[in-house]
Design a protein around this motif. Structure first.
Motif, PDB file in Angstrom:
ATOM      1  N   ASP A  35       0.859  -1.181   0.000  1.00  0.00           N
ATOM      2  CA  ASP A  35       0.000   0.000   0.000  1.00  0.00           C
ATOM      3  C   ASP A  35       0.898   1.236   0.000  1.00  0.00           C
ATOM      4  O   ASP A  35       1.753   1.372   0.877  1.00  0.00           O
ATOM      5  CB  ASP A  35      -0.888  -0.024   1.250  1.00  0.00           C
ATOM      6  CG  ASP A  35      -1.803   1.174   1.382  1.00  0.00           C
ATOM      7  OD1 ASP A  35      -1.851   2.020   0.473  1.00  0.00           O
ATOM      8  OD2 ASP A  35      -2.489   1.280   2.415  1.00  0.00           O
ATOM      9  N   PRO A  36       0.718   2.141  -0.957  1.00  0.00           N
ATOM     10  CA  PRO A  36       1.606   3.313  -1.017  1.00  0.00           C
ATOM     11  C   PRO A  36       1.495   4.247   0.187  1.00  0.00           C
ATOM     12  O   PRO A  36       2.356   5.082   0.402  1.00  0.00           O
ATOM     13  CB  PRO A  36       1.175   4.025  -2.300  1.00  0.00           C
ATOM     14  CG  PRO A  36      -0.196   3.532  -2.593  1.00  0.00           C
ATOM     15  CD  PRO A  36      -0.271   2.143  -2.022  1.00  0.00           C
ATOM     16  N   TYR A  37       0.455   4.094   0.980  1.00  0.00           N
ATOM     17  CA  TYR A  37       0.271   4.955   2.147  1.00  0.00           C
ATOM     18  C   TYR A  37       0.529   4.233   3.464  1.00  0.00           C
ATOM     19  O   TYR A  37       0.302   4.784   4.537  1.00  0.00           O
ATOM     20  CB  TYR A  37      -1.145   5.550   2.155  1.00  0.00           C
ATOM     21  CG  TYR A  37      -1.397   6.411   0.942  1.00  0.00           C
ATOM     22  CD1 TYR A  37      -0.823   7.667   0.835  1.00  0.00           C
ATOM     23  CD2 TYR A  37      -2.169   5.945  -0.109  1.00  0.00           C
ATOM     24  CE1 TYR A  37      -1.027   8.450  -0.284  1.00  0.00           C
ATOM     25  CE2 TYR A  37      -2.376   6.717  -1.237  1.00  0.00           C
ATOM     26  CZ  TYR A  37      -1.807   7.971  -1.325  1.00  0.00           C
ATOM     27  OH  TYR A  37      -2.008   8.740  -2.441  1.00  0.00           O
ATOM     28  N   SER A  38       1.032   3.007   3.408  1.00  0.00           N
ATOM     29  CA  SER A  38       1.200   2.221   4.637  1.00  0.00           C
ATOM     30  C   SER A  38       2.194   2.847   5.607  1.00  0.00           C
ATOM     31  O   SER A  38       2.067   2.686   6.808  1.00  0.00           O
ATOM     32  CB  SER A  38       1.611   0.787   4.314  1.00  0.00           C
ATOM     33  OG  SER A  38       2.892   0.758   3.732  1.00  0.00           O
ATOM     34  N   HIS A  39       3.183   3.572   5.097  1.00  0.00           N
ATOM     35  CA  HIS A  39       4.157   4.175   6.007  1.00  0.00           C
ATOM     36  C   HIS A  39       3.573   5.347   6.801  1.00  0.00           C
ATOM     37  O   HIS A  39       4.185   5.810   7.748  1.00  0.00           O
ATOM     38  CB  HIS A  39       5.427   4.592   5.255  1.00  0.00           C
ATOM     39  CG  HIS A  39       5.199   5.559   4.148  1.00  0.00           C
ATOM     40  ND1 HIS A  39       4.813   5.160   2.900  1.00  0.00           N
ATOM     41  CD2 HIS A  39       5.292   6.897   4.103  1.00  0.00           C
ATOM     42  CE1 HIS A  39       4.680   6.213   2.124  1.00  0.00           C
ATOM     43  NE2 HIS A  39       4.964   7.281   2.833  1.00  0.00           N
ATOM     44  N   TYR A  40       2.360   5.794   6.442  1.00  0.00           N
ATOM     45  CA  TYR A  40       1.680   6.839   7.209  1.00  0.00           C
ATOM     46  C   TYR A  40       0.784   6.239   8.289  1.00  0.00           C
ATOM     47  O   TYR A  40       0.303   6.947   9.158  1.00  0.00           O
ATOM     48  CB  TYR A  40       0.802   7.710   6.302  1.00  0.00           C
ATOM     49  CG  TYR A  40       1.585   8.532   5.317  1.00  0.00           C
ATOM     50  CD1 TYR A  40       2.434   9.543   5.748  1.00  0.00           C
ATOM     51  CD2 TYR A  40       1.482   8.290   3.953  1.00  0.00           C
ATOM     52  CE1 TYR A  40       3.150  10.299   4.839  1.00  0.00           C
ATOM     53  CE2 TYR A  40       2.188   9.041   3.037  1.00  0.00           C
ATOM     54  CZ  TYR A  40       3.019  10.045   3.489  1.00  0.00           C
ATOM     55  OH  TYR A  40       3.730  10.783   2.595  1.00  0.00           O
ATOM     56  N   GLU A  41       0.531   4.957   8.219  1.00  0.00           N
ATOM     57  CA  GLU A  41      -0.391   4.301   9.135  1.00  0.00           C
ATOM     58  C   GLU A  41       0.316   3.827  10.406  1.00  0.00           C
ATOM     59  O   GLU A  41       1.530   3.670  10.431  1.00  0.00           O
ATOM     60  CB  GLU A  41      -1.030   3.093   8.443  1.00  0.00           C
ATOM     61  CG  GLU A  41      -1.661   3.434   7.125  1.00  0.00           C
ATOM     62  CD  GLU A  41      -3.133   3.129   7.072  1.00  0.00           C
ATOM     63  OE1 GLU A  41      -3.656   2.626   8.068  1.00  0.00           O
ATOM     64  OE2 GLU A  41      -3.719   3.397   6.039  1.00  0.00           O
ATOM     65  N   ASP A  42      -0.479   3.572  11.430  1.00  0.00           N
ATOM     66  CA  ASP A  42       0.027   3.009  12.673  1.00  0.00           C
ATOM     67  C   ASP A  42       0.643   1.643  12.382  1.00  0.00           C
ATOM     68  O   ASP A  42       0.079   0.838  11.637  1.00  0.00           O
ATOM     69  CB  ASP A  42      -1.138   2.881  13.656  1.00  0.00           C
ATOM     70  CG  ASP A  42      -0.736   2.185  14.928  1.00  0.00           C
ATOM     71  OD1 ASP A  42      -1.141   1.022  15.102  1.00  0.00           O
ATOM     72  OD2 ASP A  42      -0.018   2.804  15.728  1.00  0.00           O
ATOM     73  N   GLU A  43       1.783   1.367  12.989  1.00  0.00           N
ATOM     74  CA  GLU A  43       2.524   0.135  12.715  1.00  0.00           C
ATOM     75  C   GLU A  43       1.714  -1.127  13.015  1.00  0.00           C
ATOM     76  O   GLU A  43       1.750  -2.105  12.268  1.00  0.00           O
ATOM     77  CB  GLU A  43       3.824   0.127  13.521  1.00  0.00           C
ATOM     78  CG  GLU A  43       4.770  -0.979  13.145  1.00  0.00           C
ATOM     79  CD  GLU A  43       5.320  -0.857  11.732  1.00  0.00           C
ATOM     80  OE1 GLU A  43       5.575  -1.906  11.115  1.00  0.00           O
ATOM     81  OE2 GLU A  43       5.482   0.263  11.232  1.00  0.00           O
ATOM     82  N   GLU A  44       0.954  -1.118  14.086  1.00  0.00           N
ATOM     83  CA  GLU A  44       0.147  -2.287  14.438  1.00  0.00           C
ATOM     84  C   GLU A  44      -0.963  -2.522  13.410  1.00  0.00           C
ATOM     85  O   GLU A  44      -1.283  -3.669  13.090  1.00  0.00           O
ATOM     86  CB  GLU A  44      -0.428  -2.147  15.848  1.00  0.00           C
ATOM     87  CG  GLU A  44       0.623  -2.104  16.943  1.00  0.00           C
ATOM     88  CD  GLU A  44       1.564  -3.305  16.910  1.00  0.00           C
ATOM     89  OE1 GLU A  44       1.091  -4.442  16.800  1.00  0.00           O
ATOM     90  OE2 GLU A  44       2.786  -3.087  17.000  1.00  0.00           O
TER      91      GLU A  44
END
Length: 81
Positions: A35-44
């Motif tokens: 997901d191109p936005y996964s690095h903006y999401e909470d790690e868990e």
């Protein structure tokens, strides 16, 4: 909360390619490719959808290691500290 020592530049992975012997390059967390936005999401939250059922429970971080010489790739699981 545990952190990945590779993501946070506390450790460097040095693994040679089993095919050609070239040093594999760490292309980053597997979740970043999903997901191109996964690095903006909470790690868990990211770990719940990364395709590996035990990443959150076992506190591991999957990294994609790639040989840019022959095309070999492999996922390496890093124990978070």
């Amino acid at each position: 909360m545990a952190i990945c020592p590779v993501c946070n530049s506390l450790k460097v992975l040095e693994i040679n390619c089993p095919n050609c012997g070239t040093l594999l390059e760490n292309d980053g967390k597997v979740a970043d490719f999903l997901d191109p936005y996964s690095h903006y999401e909470d790690e868990e939250t990211v770990k719940m959808g990364d395709g590996y059922p035990n990443t959150a429970k076992d506190q591991i971080c999957p990294h994609l290691m790639v040989c840019h010489n022959c095309g070999y790739d492999k996922v390496v699981f890093i124990k978070e500290e």
